[in-house]
Scaffold this active site. Structure first.
Site, PDB file in Angstrom:
ATOM      1  N   ASP A   1       3.166   2.231  61.461  1.00  0.00           N
ATOM      2  CA  ASP A   1       3.960   2.347  60.224  1.00  0.00           C
ATOM      3  C   ASP A   1       4.184   0.995  59.545  1.00  0.00           C
ATOM      4  OD1 ASP A   1       5.625   1.125  62.005  1.00  0.00           O
ATOM      5  OD2 ASP A   1       7.256   2.600  61.878  1.00  0.00           O
TER       6      ASP A   1
ATOM      7  N   ARG B   1       7.202 -23.280  44.644  1.00  0.00           N
ATOM      8  CA  ARG B   1       6.959 -23.495  43.207  1.00  0.00           C
ATOM      9  C   ARG B   1       7.938 -22.759  42.317  1.00  0.00           C
ATOM     10  NH1 ARG B   1       0.612 -22.754  42.503  1.00  0.00           N
ATOM     11  NH2 ARG B   1       0.924 -21.285  44.190  1.00  0.00           N
ATOM     12  N   GLN B   2       8.590 -21.727  42.859  1.00  0.00           N
ATOM     13  CA  GLN B   2       9.617 -21.023  42.069  1.00  0.00           C
ATOM     14  C   GLN B   2      10.938 -21.739  42.365  1.00  0.00           C
ATOM     15  OE1 GLN B   2       8.853 -18.345  40.033  1.00  0.00           O
ATOM     16  NE2 GLN B   2      10.917 -17.937  39.326  1.00  0.00           N
TER      17      GLN B   2
ATOM     18  N   LYS C   1      -0.948 -31.689  31.487  1.00  0.00           N
ATOM     19  CA  LYS C   1      -1.298 -30.260  31.562  1.00  0.00           C
ATOM     20  C   LYS C   1      -0.285 -29.432  30.794  1.00  0.00           C
ATOM     21  CE  LYS C   1      -0.489 -27.845  35.511  1.00  0.00           C
ATOM     22  NZ  LYS C   1      -0.738 -27.466  36.913  1.00  0.00           N
TER      23      LYS C   1
ATOM     24  N   ARG D   1       0.733 -25.546  30.726  1.00  0.00           N
ATOM     25  CA  ARG D   1       0.464 -24.257  31.362  1.00  0.00           C
ATOM     26  C   ARG D   1       0.987 -23.151  30.460  1.00  0.00           C
ATOM     27  NH1 ARG D   1      -1.003 -22.161  36.093  1.00  0.00           N
ATOM     28  NH2 ARG D   1      -0.960 -24.018  37.404  1.00  0.00           N
TER      29      ARG D   1
ATOM     30  N   ASP E   1      -4.962 -33.147  43.850  1.00  0.00           N
ATOM     31  CA  ASP E   1      -3.769 -32.336  43.544  1.00  0.00           C
ATOM     32  C   ASP E   1      -3.147 -31.861  44.867  1.00  0.00           C
ATOM     33  OD1 ASP E   1      -1.848 -31.148  42.014  1.00  0.00           O
ATOM     34  OD2 ASP E   1      -3.198 -29.813  40.922  1.00  0.00           O
TER      35      ASP E   1
ATOM     36  N   SER F   1      -4.679 -23.409  43.694  1.00  0.00           N
ATOM     37  CA  SER F   1      -4.410 -21.983  43.896  1.00  0.00           C
ATOM     38  C   SER F   1      -5.510 -21.180  43.204  1.00  0.00           C
ATOM     39  CB  SER F   1      -3.013 -21.663  43.362  1.00  0.00           C
ATOM     40  OG  SER F   1      -2.727 -20.303  43.546  1.00  0.00           O
TER      41      SER F   1
HETATM   42  C1  R5P Z   1       1.400 -27.345  40.049  1.00  0.00           C
HETATM   43  O1  R5P Z   1       2.387 -27.837  39.653  1.00  0.00           O
HETATM   44  C2  R5P Z   1       0.624 -27.801  41.242  1.00  0.00           C
HETATM   45  O2  R5P Z   1       0.726 -29.178  41.463  1.00  0.00           O
HETATM   46  C3  R5P Z   1      -0.838 -27.418  41.084  1.00  0.00           C
HETATM   47  O3  R5P Z   1      -1.418 -28.153  40.034  1.00  0.00           O
HETATM   48  C4  R5P Z   1      -0.957 -25.947  40.782  1.00  0.00           C
HETATM   49  O4  R5P Z   1      -0.201 -25.227  41.711  1.00  0.00           O
HETATM   50  C5  R5P Z   1      -2.385 -25.498  40.842  1.00  0.00           C
HETATM   51  O5  R5P Z   1      -2.452 -24.136  40.527  1.00  0.00           O
HETATM   52  P1  R5P Z   1      -3.794 -23.497  39.984  1.00  0.00           P
HETATM   53  O6  R5P Z   1      -4.894 -23.887  40.931  1.00  0.00           O
HETATM   54  O7  R5P Z   1      -3.520 -22.023  39.981  1.00  0.00           O
HETATM   55  O8  R5P Z   1      -4.007 -24.024  38.597  1.00  0.00           O
END
Ligand code: R5P
Length: 291
Positions: free
Chosen positions: A34, A93-94, A190, A192, A217, A221
């Protein structure tokens, strides 16, 4: 002392145990039909310090729960102290409520761990709006850095590199690494728009023409950040592009995206197990006073 893992970071757990000459005993861990979790220690814990080495990727939420179940069970079985080594710590990150009603997940995660373990050690965790782990952790909390390991890797593998931080946050790592190996460094700005849509532009001009560019970096992700930086570097004449991250999450089609953007080599540390792991963080952990 005894070292265990809930399943992630088995390689680091094993080699740390070897370096520290401490027994390693993995947990038996599985799911009932389960979905409920089953967990069993295979070594006596009475009076011992237990070190759980477990990265929060893959499966961040399962990892959090497994660590809590393991820590609480260890205490129940008489362990004196539980130390968590989380080479990659999820949910960081949150760190604010970007939109009203959202969970500040890093605070919730830290609150749950504060109640379950006695100390946490992690590596290059995402400290953006928090200046220190002490903002969210009430237990002793340490953030180690893989900067010097990454710097040595670059020195030994890339000729005359130019280091790029793909966004403002990553400049701290890029700059430290560049200083350690006497390399030129620049940073991109950057913007976003969404988690899958970012744009970058160079804000500190450095010539990339015919240069071996290394983009550094903390996290890769989806790969969008580094892919955009790579495209920009390529357009500015870079001869080769190496992407190095501490934590290679590589979700969705990140690897293909990076290759398509012109990245020749993708390198990560082993905080998350992945075929791109070329930098071992175990020495950082072995140098710590654990116990
Ligand atoms: C963000 O602030 C981190 O330092 C990375 O740049 C970010 O998490 C990378 O995420 P992704 O590969 O999805 O662009």
């Amino acid at each position: 002392m005894s070292i265990t893992s809930c399943g992630n970071s088995l390689n680091i757990a094993r080699s740390l145990a070897k370096k520290l000459k401490t027994p390693f005993s993995p947990l038996t861990i599985s799911s009932f039909p389960d979905g409920d979790r089953y967990l069993k220690f295979n070594t006596p814990l009475k009076g011992k310090t237990l070190v759980i080495v477990h990265s929060f990727q893959p499966n961040p939420h399962q990892s959090l729960l497994d660590v809590i179940f393991a820590a609480k069970t260890a205490k129940d079985l008489g362990a004196k102290k539980v130390i968590l080594i989380a080479p990659y710590l999820a949910y960081m990150r949150q760190d604010i409520r970007f939109h009203s009603g959202e969970a500040i997940s890093s605070r919730v995660m830290a609150d749950l761990l504060n109640r379950s373990i006695d100390r946490i050690i992690t590596i290059d965790t995402h400290l953006h709006r928090y200046h220190s782990l002490k903002v969210i952790f009430t237990i002793p909390a340490q953030n180690l850095t893989a900067n010097s390991l990454i710097a040595s890797y670059i020195q030994n593998h890339v000729k005359n590199p130019v280091i790029i931080g793909p966004d403002g946050e990553s400049y701290q790592w890029a700059d430290t690494i560049a200083k350690q190996i006497n390399a030129l460094v620049t940073v991109f700005k950057k913007t976003r728009f969404t988690s899958r849509n970012v744009k970058v532009k160079m804000i500190k001009p450095v010539s990339l023409r015919n240069k071996n560019v290394v983009i550094v970096d903390d996290i890769i992700s989806t790969g969008h950040t580094v892919a955009e930086a790579a495209k920009k570097a390529k357009a500015l004449g870079a001869k080769s592009i190496t992407a190095i991250c501490v934590h290679g999450l590589f979700v969705e089609d990140a690897i293909q995206k990076l290759k398509k953007a012109g990245v020749n080599k993708i390198i990560s540390t082993n905080t998350i197990e992945h075929p791109t792991n070329k930098i071992d963080v175990t020495p950082l952990l072995a140098d710590e006073d654990i116990g």
